[in-house]
Design a protein around this motif. Structure first.
Motif, PDB file in Angstrom:
ATOM      1  N   ARG A  94       0.848  -1.191   0.000  1.00  0.00           N
ATOM      2  CA  ARG A  94       0.000   0.000   0.000  1.00  0.00           C
ATOM      3  C   ARG A  94       0.886   1.244   0.000  1.00  0.00           C
ATOM      4  O   ARG A  94       1.755   1.417   0.865  1.00  0.00           O
ATOM      5  CB  ARG A  94      -0.924   0.013   1.217  1.00  0.00           C
ATOM      6  N   PRO A  95       0.668   2.159  -0.946  1.00  0.00           N
ATOM      7  CA  PRO A  95       1.505   3.357  -1.018  1.00  0.00           C
ATOM      8  C   PRO A  95       1.223   4.325   0.128  1.00  0.00           C
ATOM      9  O   PRO A  95       0.182   4.273   0.793  1.00  0.00           O
ATOM     10  CB  PRO A  95       1.100   3.991  -2.362  1.00  0.00           C
ATOM     11  N   VAL A  96       2.181   5.223   0.347  1.00  0.00           N
ATOM     12  CA  VAL A  96       1.994   6.365   1.235  1.00  0.00           C
ATOM     13  C   VAL A  96       2.414   7.600   0.454  1.00  0.00           C
ATOM     14  O   VAL A  96       3.420   7.599  -0.260  1.00  0.00           O
ATOM     15  CB  VAL A  96       2.789   6.216   2.549  1.00  0.00           C
ATOM     16  N   THR A  97       1.621   8.652   0.582  1.00  0.00           N
ATOM     17  CA  THR A  97       1.854   9.886  -0.168  1.00  0.00           C
ATOM     18  C   THR A  97       2.031  11.037   0.802  1.00  0.00           C
ATOM     19  O   THR A  97       1.180  11.265   1.680  1.00  0.00           O
ATOM     20  CB  THR A  97       0.672  10.172  -1.108  1.00  0.00           C
ATOM     21  N   PHE A  98       3.131  11.774   0.668  1.00  0.00           N
ATOM     22  CA  PHE A  98       3.451  12.927   1.502  1.00  0.00           C
ATOM     23  C   PHE A  98       3.157  14.195   0.706  1.00  0.00           C
ATOM     24  O   PHE A  98       3.693  14.383  -0.400  1.00  0.00           O
ATOM     25  CB  PHE A  98       4.923  12.897   1.918  1.00  0.00           C
ATOM     26  N   LEU A  99       2.316  15.069   1.267  1.00  0.00           N
ATOM     27  CA  LEU A  99       1.857  16.258   0.549  1.00  0.00           C
ATOM     28  C   LEU A  99       2.102  17.528   1.352  1.00  0.00           C
ATOM     29  O   LEU A  99       2.023  17.523   2.584  1.00  0.00           O
ATOM     30  CB  LEU A  99       0.369  16.141   0.229  1.00  0.00           C
TER      31      LEU A  99
END
Length: 505
Positions: A94-99
């Motif tokens: 499962r990806p993780v996205t930092f914004l």
């Protein structure tokens, strides 16, 4: 509609919130004690459910502080983040996205409460002013939580994030300084949550795209790599030479021209108006790179005949009279364009989003009093962020939330043979990352009506020597401005486009 706020906030309590405001202090206590000691970070954990991308998701929301420390373990700064993590069995894929957002000096409120958070604030979709509270805070089915966990980060000096104790906050205020702190936060987050081998995406909006390029350089530019799967560039600004308003710099006039054409088209200031903005923009791109660029580069060598041939076309693409353009020596600055385009209607247009219009104190000046596309949304976002974090996420620090503008003098110098003090260009960082990471892809989204980061400027920046041309850069366009997600149709398209990008890793 604004009366929906009470109901909307009530609906946020979804799955029996398990809330813990962790740390030894009650809300309202001083952040640093009288003896100078710094208390432990404050973190709030709540549980929720929602439907995103058509899937029902249970998730944890973790709102709170992460301390950046010196080599002796002394806390130097607190970075506040908002992590949304899917509940259930651990999925290593499962990806993780930092914004983050931009500024520099902006908190992540805009992407958080406008585009990708599980809740969003509603502002008028048709470029009208947001008015006064209460503002509706509603479920956001366009959040990306069905395909990725999401971490919204507020850099030091933004949101609730700040330097601690006697730390000088300017230690974090600069292109490289800021990027180092964000990269450090990402490594700490991966440690804490055991996600080192998960697919990773980073991204930002506006200066947040500049930050993304600088962060990828910090993550992948050393021997302790954090490999990244994708970079999201929303309303991109990488090469600041286009924004350098200096005598003799012609580049900005060329890269701004297609945005002027799109805006003139939108406000019906184009003779023989094409059916679509895409068609008119394509004409403007070709003309800007050809006859217009040639005329500007000739400078004083441009003949009267050549000048006379340029003026009618320049007037058609900009919607501004030939007389005005002649007086401006064929060089129409954005601030003059905002004031002049609709002067005959007594209106100015926005910078962040030229669909917005405003009324100045008088109609005589050569630039607007203010940006109607910023004051048309800022009240709603600031109110929503404070209400949501403090009331729903149960994270209520005793500091004022800074939406934008709280950082001081920014250090723009990145050094090196392609940096320096002349102007900032971080596009080479992205080129290097693409050349050295075959699995890295770049997603770029631009609004046609954005003058803060014009779309043709973004195209120019990523079409230079050293940027691979192997199809790993995707381009997407929207019928709004800098924050394209304020338009409902573009929010849905933005979500769909990025969701497909993440799923295609």
């Amino acid at each position: 509609m604004k009366k929906l706020l009470v109901a909307a906030v009530s609906a946020l309590v979804l799955a029996g919130p398990a809330v813990a405001q962790e740390g030894p202090r009650p809300d309202g206590a001083p952040r640093e004690r009288a003896d100078g000691a710094i208390p432990p970070p404050v973190v709030s954990v709540t549980k929720h459910t929602g439907t995103f991308g058509g899937q029902k998701i249970s998730y944890r929301a973790i709102a709170g502080e992460t301390y950046l420390k010196d080599k002796d373990g002394k806390p130097l700064a607190a970075i506040t983040s908002y992590s949304y993590i899917k509940e259930g069995p651990t999925d290593p894929n499962r990806p993780v996205t930092f914004l983050w957002n931009g500024g520099p000096g902006s908190g992540s409120v805009w992407l958080h409460m406008g585009a990708f958070g599980p809740k969003r604030v509603v502002v008028p979709s048709d470029a009208k002013d947001d008015g006064a509270p209460p503002f509706p805070i509603i479920d956001n089915p366009d959040s990306l939580l069905d395909v990725t966990d999401i971490v919204f980060i507020d850099p030091v000096g933004t949101g609730y994030s700040r330097a601690l104790g006697k730390t000088d906050p300017s230690n974090y205020w600069g292109v490289t300084k800021d990027a180092k702190s964000m990269a450090e936060f990402i490594r700490l987050w991966l440690n804490e949550h055991g996600r080192w081998n998960a697919p990773k995406f980073i991204g930002g909006e506006s200066y947040g795209t500049t930050r993304s390029a600088a962060v990828i350089n910090e993550l992948e530019g050393s021997y302790t790599d954090v490999s990244v799967n994708g970079i999201l560039l929303i309303s991109s600004i990488l090469d600041f030479s286009q924004a350098a308003d200096a005598p003799g710099n012609e580049l900005g006039y060329v890269t701004n021209l297609p945005s002027m054409a799109a805006t003139a088209w939108y406000h019906n200031k184009v003779a023989n108006k094409p059916a679509t903005v895409e068609e008119f923009v394509a004409e403007a791109r070709a003309w800007a790179l050809g006859p217009y660029a040639s005329a500007l580069l000739k400078g004083n060598s441009l003949t009267a005949e050549e000048r006379a041939a340029i003026l009618p076309q320049l007037s058609r693409f900009t919607g501004v009279s030939q007389a005005y353009l002649s007086n401006a020596n064929l060089r129409l600055s954005p601030s003059r364009f905002y004031k002049e385009l609709l002067r005959d209607r007594g209106l100015t247009i926005g910078r962040l989003d030229t669909r917005y219009t405003g009324v100045d104190y008088d109609n005589a000046g050569d630039r607007p009093d203010n940006d109607p596309s910023f004051y048309g949304i800022d009240g709603a976002y600031t109110a929503a962020m404070n209400a949501y974090s403090r009331e729903t996420l149960k994270y209520s620090p005793d500091v004022v939330y800074s939406s934008i503008g709280a950082t001081g003098n920014w250090d723009w110098n990145i050094g090196g043979p392609r940096g320096g003090s002349g102007y900032l260009n971080v596009a080479p960082y992205i080129g290097k990352a693409l050349r050295e990471n075959s699995g890295l892809r770049v997603w770029v989204g631009q609004g046609y009506y954005d003058f803060a980061t014009p779309f043709f400027g973004a195209e120019y920046s990523l079409n230079r020597t050293g940027i691979p041309t192997d199809g790993r850069i995707q381009w997407h366009y929207y019928h709004a401005g800098h924050m394209m997600y304020v338009r409902d149709e573009d929010l849905r398209k933005l979500s769909t486009d990025i969701r497909a990008f993440i799923k295609a890793r």
